[in-house]
Design an enzyme around this catalytic site. Sequence first.
Site, PDB file in Angstrom:
ATOM      1  CE  LYS A 206       8.256 -11.447  -9.115  1.00  0.00           C
ATOM      2  NZ  LYS A 206       9.358 -12.147  -8.413  1.00  0.00           N
TER       3      LYS A 206
ATOM      4  CD  GLU B 227      15.320 -17.291 -11.294  1.00  0.00           C
ATOM      5  OE1 GLU B 227      15.525 -17.083 -10.077  1.00  0.00           O
ATOM      6  OE2 GLU B 227      14.206 -17.185 -11.808  1.00  0.00           O
TER       7      GLU B 227
ATOM      8  CG  ASN C 202       0.566   1.904   3.814  1.00  0.00           C
ATOM      9  OD1 ASN C 202      -0.537   1.980   3.301  1.00  0.00           O
ATOM     10  ND2 ASN C 202       1.652   2.450   3.300  1.00  0.00           N
ATOM     11  N   GLY C 203      -0.062  -1.538   6.626  1.00  0.00           N
ATOM     12  CA  GLY C 203       0.336  -2.449   7.704  1.00  0.00           C
ATOM     13  C   GLY C 203      -0.775  -3.436   8.007  1.00  0.00           C
TER      14      GLY C 203
ATOM     15  CB  CYS D 266      -0.877   0.013   1.238  1.00  0.00           C
ATOM     16  SG  CYS D 266      -1.850  -1.478   1.439  1.00  0.00           S
TER      17      CYS D 266
ATOM     18  CD  GLU E 203      15.036 -20.264  -4.481  1.00  0.00           C
ATOM     19  OE1 GLU E 203      14.592 -21.081  -5.301  1.00  0.00           O
ATOM     20  OE2 GLU E 203      14.807 -19.048  -4.547  1.00  0.00           O
TER      21      GLU E 203
ATOM     22  NE  ARG F 134       4.637   1.610  -1.396  1.00  0.00           N
ATOM     23  CZ  ARG F 134       5.340   1.674  -0.280  1.00  0.00           C
ATOM     24  NH1 ARG F 134       6.580   2.104  -0.307  1.00  0.00           N
ATOM     25  NH2 ARG F 134       4.826   1.316   0.875  1.00  0.00           N
TER      26      ARG F 134
HETATM   27  C1  AGP Z   1      12.007 -17.582  -9.216  1.00  0.00           C
HETATM   28  O1  AGP Z   1      13.117 -16.806  -8.971  1.00  0.00           O
HETATM   29  C2  AGP Z   1      11.542 -17.627 -10.601  1.00  0.00           C
HETATM   30  N1  AGP Z   1      11.491 -16.384 -11.221  1.00  0.00           N
HETATM   31  C3  AGP Z   1      10.509 -18.660 -10.970  1.00  0.00           C
HETATM   32  O2  AGP Z   1      11.099 -19.908 -10.808  1.00  0.00           O
HETATM   33  C4  AGP Z   1       9.161 -18.641 -10.213  1.00  0.00           C
HETATM   34  O3  AGP Z   1       9.355 -19.045  -8.890  1.00  0.00           O
HETATM   35  C5  AGP Z   1       8.159 -19.576 -10.919  1.00  0.00           C
HETATM   36  O4  AGP Z   1       7.921 -19.108 -12.210  1.00  0.00           O
HETATM   37  C6  AGP Z   1       6.857 -19.714 -10.166  1.00  0.00           C
HETATM   38  O5  AGP Z   1       6.185 -18.516 -10.064  1.00  0.00           O
HETATM   39  P1  AGP Z   1       4.961 -18.341  -9.087  1.00  0.00           P
HETATM   40  O6  AGP Z   1       5.445 -18.522  -7.701  1.00  0.00           O
HETATM   41  O7  AGP Z   1       4.464 -16.939  -9.340  1.00  0.00           O
HETATM   42  O8  AGP Z   1       3.942 -19.372  -9.440  1.00  0.00           O
END
Ligand code: AGP
Length: 609
Positions: free
Chosen positions: A604, A489, A98-99, A2, A482, A27
Amino acid sequence: MCGIVGYIGSQQASQIIIDGLRRLEYRGYDSAGICTFDGGAVQIHRAEGKLINLENILRETPATGTRGIGHTRWATHGRPSEINAHPHRAGNIVVVHNGIIENYLKLKARLQSAGHTFSSETDTEIIAHLVEEHFRACNDFEAAVRLALAEVEGAYAVAILCSDEPDTLIAAKLGSPLVVGQGVGEYFVASDIPAMLSHTREMIFLEDGEMVVFTEQEMRFTDLSGVSLAKQSKTITWSPLMAEKGGYKHFMLKEIYEQPRAIADTIAGRLQSEEGDIYLEDLGLDDPQLQKLEKIFIIACGTSWHAGLVAKFYLEKLARIPVEIDIASEFRYRDPIVDDSCLTILISQSGETADTLAGLREAKGKGSKTLCVCNVVDSSISRESDGVIYTHAGPEIGVASTKAFTTQLVALYQLALKLGRVRGKLSAEQCREQVEALLTLPRKLEEALELDEHIKAISRDFMNARDFLYLGRGNQYPIALEGALKLKEISYIHAEGYPAGEMKHGPIALIDENLPVVVLVPRNATYDKVVSNMEEVRARGGKVIAVVSGEEIDLIDKVDALIRVPEISDDLMPILTSVPMQLLAYHIAVFKGTDVDQPRNLAKSVTVE
Ligand code: AGP
């Protein structure tokens, strides 16, 4: 997350507030609203969706007046809608916030029994009613705000107006950021610097427990008990883009540093320490249904899948229920044996990932109950699931997931504790112990973040490696995966995560003096085993970067670099060891000069198959 903007001065407030909110758009938000005061006349306008919707309304019905407050809302309590958009009003009081108010259910029940009626699903509306109640009793706006905030538990940044004292604007903060901008004959208040940067560069940062009272002529700072405070302004020299990133070089780094706050918000209101229990509001299954479950499926992609791998440890250990985990794109085509005795958990930061959504539909079609762990309210996956546990990470802008991952782990841990209690596998005392450990997590994360400079130096030493291997065992194995994914990445270096004990079955052939091997080796039940695996690496000339816990001294002479995270319970250690994984990848990428926040070929939110 927010955004708040407030203005008091001699110009029309509306345009200044809208411009400020636009500067906070990065944001993320799903509704917006504004309140201006023209004398005693209160004008509130709100709209679901983007600011343009609010502006269209304002074109039809202009908001006039030289003082006002505005807000962009990123839904946490209650879906994104006009009704839940801020500002919220109770009688003569108007609030933006916010919060997260942790004790809002308790306060709401009390206010309702005293005759207050609520028009939204938000926790924020509570604040408006509390201030209004106290104002009626004491007829003093400032005192009423203080009394109301004393009742509130949780985190807040608030800006409040009162139609009985239309020349006063009050703002206060606890846990959520709030900054004051000092102009000439005018004042601004906002949740972040960019909102005010085109009007002033003189900023005063409020600390937790501080309040500011503005009139057109002056501003006064006090603590929440009314004691006056002397505050110094700072001149901000940041460019607008730097300001959006909070002064950090990249959104990813900002988000890594936001983890203590994001985790505290995800914990907020869900832990019942005294009762030794967990409260999760939208599970979509009642206790008898949770007791009857025979199996859990977890479906996710990428980083969220890694969170699922850790969750398997949590759920099997704490709730003693078998868990099967699939990558979503595999699950949907393998005709899985799922039925109404199962719960299928979907993990997705965005809630829009096409493969995970398809997995959800596949599981639902076979009769399974579904529950998602998601960071975006009202996303497709959260809408279609029977139940939802929201992570309160705030919007994640960097493509590489960081705070979304660690908050997923917290939410999944809370679920495992809840199931453990309901299914009689955990006593209240045992749950209380876990809850106590969870409460220490934000502080331990702060400590882990102090490793930043040390990890930067290690990154410089290893930035030219062509490949990396990451090793971990048990619940550290998903963190090895991870760590490798983060490095791939954003730095484009080839990296693989492996269960440490499996290395001898193949990857050991890769080891020579050019291969850095990141070994996750906190003190736990498999510590000695992992140390042996590390020795196998050293014997072949591999370079070892060891991530250890607490006061570890035995490995100092056996490794090329040592990263020490604070000690915490074994269950929560994956959350702490994630931090060096993120920082190592981040610094290597920065040294290599890649586009950290928007790495090549990645999106994303992956909404295609
Ligand atoms: C993570 O750094 C990645 N960009 C990617 O693996 C991501 O986690 C994956 O595409 C899943 O996305 P989601 O959590 O929005 O479903």
